[in-house]
Scaffold this motif. Structure first.
Motif, PDB file in Angstrom:
ATOM      1  N   UNK A   1       0.819  -1.191   0.000  1.00  0.00           N
ATOM      2  CA  UNK A   1       0.000   0.000   0.000  1.00  0.00           C
ATOM      3  C   UNK A   1       0.870   1.265   0.000  1.00  0.00           C
ATOM      4  N   UNK A   2       2.021   1.205   0.671  1.00  0.00           N
ATOM      5  CA  UNK A   2       2.910   2.378   0.641  1.00  0.00           C
ATOM      6  C   UNK A   2       3.371   2.658  -0.786  1.00  0.00           C
ATOM      7  N   UNK A   3       3.713   1.584  -1.523  1.00  0.00           N
ATOM      8  CA  UNK A   3       4.131   1.756  -2.907  1.00  0.00           C
ATOM      9  C   UNK A   3       2.974   2.303  -3.745  1.00  0.00           C
ATOM     10  N   UNK A   4       1.781   1.757  -3.577  1.00  0.00           N
ATOM     11  CA  UNK A   4       0.613   2.205  -4.347  1.00  0.00           C
ATOM     12  C   UNK A   4       0.317   3.685  -4.066  1.00  0.00           C
ATOM     13  N   UNK A   5       0.489   4.096  -2.836  1.00  0.00           N
ATOM     14  CA  UNK A   5       0.263   5.506  -2.502  1.00  0.00           C
ATOM     15  C   UNK A   5       1.357   6.386  -3.108  1.00  0.00           C
ATOM     16  N   UNK A   6       2.598   5.912  -3.086  1.00  0.00           N
ATOM     17  CA  UNK A   6       3.686   6.705  -3.655  1.00  0.00           C
ATOM     18  C   UNK A   6       3.560   6.835  -5.171  1.00  0.00           C
ATOM     19  N   UNK A   7       2.941   5.862  -5.813  1.00  0.00           N
ATOM     20  CA  UNK A   7       2.735   5.900  -7.261  1.00  0.00           C
ATOM     21  C   UNK A   7       1.406   6.557  -7.643  1.00  0.00           C
ATOM     22  N   UNK A   8       0.684   7.015  -6.640  1.00  0.00           N
ATOM     23  CA  UNK A   8      -0.595   7.712  -6.808  1.00  0.00           C
ATOM     24  C   UNK A   8      -1.695   6.828  -7.410  1.00  0.00           C
ATOM     25  N   UNK A   9      -1.600   5.516  -7.131  1.00  0.00           N
ATOM     26  CA  UNK A   9      -2.702   4.620  -7.509  1.00  0.00           C
ATOM     27  C   UNK A   9      -3.851   4.763  -6.506  1.00  0.00           C
ATOM     28  N   UNK A  11      -5.042   7.187  -2.742  1.00  0.00           N
ATOM     29  CA  UNK A  11      -4.821   8.486  -2.098  1.00  0.00           C
ATOM     30  C   UNK A  11      -3.863   8.408  -0.923  1.00  0.00           C
ATOM     31  N   UNK A  12      -3.960   7.347  -0.129  1.00  0.00           N
ATOM     32  CA  UNK A  12      -3.077   7.156   1.025  1.00  0.00           C
ATOM     33  C   UNK A  12      -2.923   5.664   1.271  1.00  0.00           C
ATOM     34  N   UNK A  13      -2.031   5.284   2.172  1.00  0.00           N
ATOM     35  CA  UNK A  13      -1.705   3.868   2.346  1.00  0.00           C
ATOM     36  C   UNK A  13      -2.772   3.048   3.072  1.00  0.00           C
ATOM     37  N   UNK A  14      -3.860   3.650   3.469  1.00  0.00           N
ATOM     38  CA  UNK A  14      -4.980   2.916   4.063  1.00  0.00           C
ATOM     39  C   UNK A  14      -6.217   2.937   3.162  1.00  0.00           C
ATOM     40  N   UNK A  15      -6.047   3.343   1.921  1.00  0.00           N
ATOM     41  CA  UNK A  15      -7.159   3.513   0.990  1.00  0.00           C
ATOM     42  C   UNK A  15      -7.431   2.229   0.203  1.00  0.00           C
ATOM     43  N   UNK A  16      -7.839   1.185   0.897  1.00  0.00           N
ATOM     44  CA  UNK A  16      -8.106  -0.108   0.269  1.00  0.00           C
ATOM     45  C   UNK A  16      -9.329  -0.059  -0.640  1.00  0.00           C
ATOM     46  N   UNK A  17     -10.276   0.786  -0.321  1.00  0.00           N
ATOM     47  CA  UNK A  17     -11.513   0.864  -1.101  1.00  0.00           C
ATOM     48  C   UNK A  17     -11.243   1.307  -2.540  1.00  0.00           C
ATOM     49  N   UNK A  18     -10.277   2.181  -2.735  1.00  0.00           N
ATOM     50  CA  UNK A  18      -9.954   2.627  -4.099  1.00  0.00           C
ATOM     51  C   UNK A  18      -9.446   1.471  -4.948  1.00  0.00           C
ATOM     52  N   UNK A  19      -8.680   0.578  -4.346  1.00  0.00           N
ATOM     53  CA  UNK A  19      -8.192  -0.580  -5.080  1.00  0.00           C
ATOM     54  C   UNK A  19      -9.332  -1.460  -5.568  1.00  0.00           C
TER      55      UNK A  19
END
Length: 94
Positions: A1-9, A11-19
């Motif tokens: 999740x940290x990587x996904x947030x850093x790549x702007x996939x 919004x933040x590293x706890x944003x599982x719903x966006x995935x």
């Protein structure tokens, strides 16, 4: 999740719903990008690191191209463990 947030996939590293809102093509693209990132970093346990996001998507009944992502992992020609005994000099180097 940290990587996904850093790549702007996400919004933040706890944003599982966006995935979970991603379609199968977007999930595949994100996981392929993650594999590429891990390979550039020099990680040798990419398959193990990929297991967590795969399980997340499986448990949430999301479909993506699993074989396509897994085939993207380059296998490096390395000496397999257990072929030669370890030497004292190798232990001291660490």
């Amino acid at each position: 999740m940290n990587w996904a947030a850093s790549q702007r996939h996400v919004k933040h590293n706890e944003d599982f719903e966006s995935l979970l809102e991603f379609d199968s093509e977007k999930i595949t693209d994100v996981l392929e990008d993650y594999v590429d990132y891990m390979q550039q970093r020099g990680d040798v346990a990419i398959g193990t690191d990929l297991a967590s996001p795969e399980l997340f998507f499986q448990m949430n009944r999301k479909i993506w191209h699993n074989k396509l992502v897994r085939k993207g992992i380059r296998r490096l020609n390395r000496r397999k463990g257990g072929e030669l005994p370890i030497e004292d000099s190798e232990l001291e180097a660490v």
